[in-house]
Write an enzyme that holds these catalytic residues in place. Structure first.
Site, PDB file in Angstrom:
ATOM      1  N   HIS A 101       1.754   1.305 -13.286  1.00 17.49           N
ATOM      2  CA  HIS A 101       2.555   0.144 -13.706  1.00 17.49           C
ATOM      3  C   HIS A 101       4.037   0.492 -13.530  1.00 17.49           C
ATOM      4  CE1 HIS A 101       3.676  -3.529 -15.708  1.00 17.49           C
ATOM      5  NE2 HIS A 101       4.520  -2.841 -16.433  1.00 17.49           N
ATOM      6  N   LEU A 130      -9.112  -7.394 -13.628  1.00 19.25           N
ATOM      7  CA  LEU A 130     -10.464  -6.810 -13.656  1.00 19.25           C
ATOM      8  C   LEU A 130     -11.146  -7.292 -14.924  1.00 19.25           C
ATOM      9  CD1 LEU A 130      -9.927  -3.125 -12.494  1.00 19.25           C
ATOM     10  CD2 LEU A 130     -10.956  -5.022 -11.220  1.00 19.25           C
ATOM     11  N   GLY A 146       0.774  -1.233   0.000  1.00 16.05           N
ATOM     12  CA  GLY A 146       0.000   0.000   0.000  1.00 16.05           C
ATOM     13  C   GLY A 146       0.807   1.287   0.000  1.00 16.05           C
TER      14      GLY A 146
HETATM   15  C1  GRF Z   1       4.682  -1.821  -6.741  1.00 16.76           C
HETATM   16  O1  GRF Z   1       5.763  -2.411  -7.421  1.00 16.76           O
HETATM   17  C2  GRF Z   1       3.793  -1.134  -7.739  1.00 16.76           C
HETATM   18  O2  GRF Z   1       4.516  -0.609  -8.827  1.00 16.76           O
HETATM   19  C3  GRF Z   1       2.949  -2.217  -8.267  1.00 16.76           C
HETATM   20  O3  GRF Z   1       2.641  -2.986  -7.085  1.00 16.76           O
HETATM   21  C4  GRF Z   1       3.780  -2.934  -6.195  1.00 16.76           C
HETATM   22  C5  GRF Z   1       3.367  -2.712  -4.756  1.00 16.76           C
HETATM   23  O4  GRF Z   1       2.782  -1.459  -4.638  1.00 16.76           O
HETATM   24  N1  GRF Z   1       1.804  -1.699  -8.950  1.00 16.76           N
HETATM   25  P1  GRF Z   1       2.180  -0.934  -3.221  1.00 16.76           P
HETATM   26  O5  GRF Z   1       3.338  -0.702  -2.278  1.00 16.76           O
HETATM   27  O6  GRF Z   1       1.248  -2.013  -2.691  1.00 16.76           O
HETATM   28  O7  GRF Z   1       1.486   0.345  -3.583  1.00 16.76           O
END
Ligand code: GRF
Length: 209
Positions: free
Chosen positions: A110, A94, A12
């Site tokens: 992404h 989704l 998160g």
């Molecule tokens: C990160 O590598 C992000 O780029 C991808 O999911 C991973 C975890 O993201 N979309 P977060 O810390 O849960 O926001």
């Protein structure tokens, strides 16, 4: 007030970046009305709770198909009149019905410069591993509108991050998150909330203030 629903599956940190920019007043007239995790017990849910944001786990594993899972998400978001769905480290697919229902109102972050290192199977640390294996000099992050094909919707913002000779997938992922993801995802939400994103075919034009 723009009502935002955030989809998460992990730590998160992207959710936290959005929360921080709303709480600082940089992003105005927006409220995260729900955080939904596809997996139980992830720290993203704790982050939401610390900021008094309603957070639930609607677990992908509890639904027999992508379709049923999508329908459950639609029911949840429609019940809260969500205006914008943000995929912030969300690792489930989704399904088409969901994407159509929220056409041009779903954005995703992404961890690569689309169209490089993206599509089915490219998530989390994997894009960074592939970028290092390939030997590219520059990678980064992309925020895009979500379409039915993975990582293929119109691109809203991108930010480049230079690769260092001693980078590992972990050090690269951390720098891409810090220098790119946590900046362009909140920025895209701000632009959306201000009505400044105009989709013209494959392109997104950002209207001046
Ligand atoms: C990160 O590598 C992000 O780029 C991808 O999911 C991973 C975890 O993201 N979309 P977060 O810390 O849960 O926001």
């Amino acid at each position: 007030m723009l009502k935002i629903g955030v989809l998460v599956s992990g730590g998160g940190t992207n959710l936290q970046a959005i929360i921080d920019k709303i709480e600082s007043g940089y992003i105005k007239n927006c409220s995260i009305v729900t955080v939904v995790s596809s997996k139980p017990g992830v720290y993203a849910l704790e982050r939401a709770k610390k900021h008094n944001i309603p957070a639930v786990c609607i677990a992908r594993k509890d639904y027999p198909s992508v379709y049923e899972y999508g329908e459950a998400l639609i029911r949840h978001f429609e019940g809260l009149n969500v205006d914008l769905v943000v995929m912030a480290g969300f690792l489930s697919i989704l399904e088409e019905n969901f994407v159509r229902r929220y056409q041009n109102r779903i954005i995703n972050i992404h961890p690569a410069l689309i169209p490089s290192f993206c599509g089915k199977g490219y998530y989390g640390i994997i894009p960074h591993q592939k970028a290092l294996e390939y030997g590219v000099k520059v990678t980064g992050a992309t925020v895009h509108f979500v379409d039915v094909e993975a990582d293929a919707g119109p691109i809203i913002l991108q930010k480049a991050v230079y690769i260092k000779d001693d980078d590992t997938p972990e050090t690269l992922q951390k720098r891409v998150m810090e220098e790119a993801e946590w900046e362009i995802l909140p920025e895209a939400i701000k632009l959306f909330s201000e009505g400044r994103l105009e989709i013209e075919g494959r392109k997104v034009r950002i209207k001046e203030v």
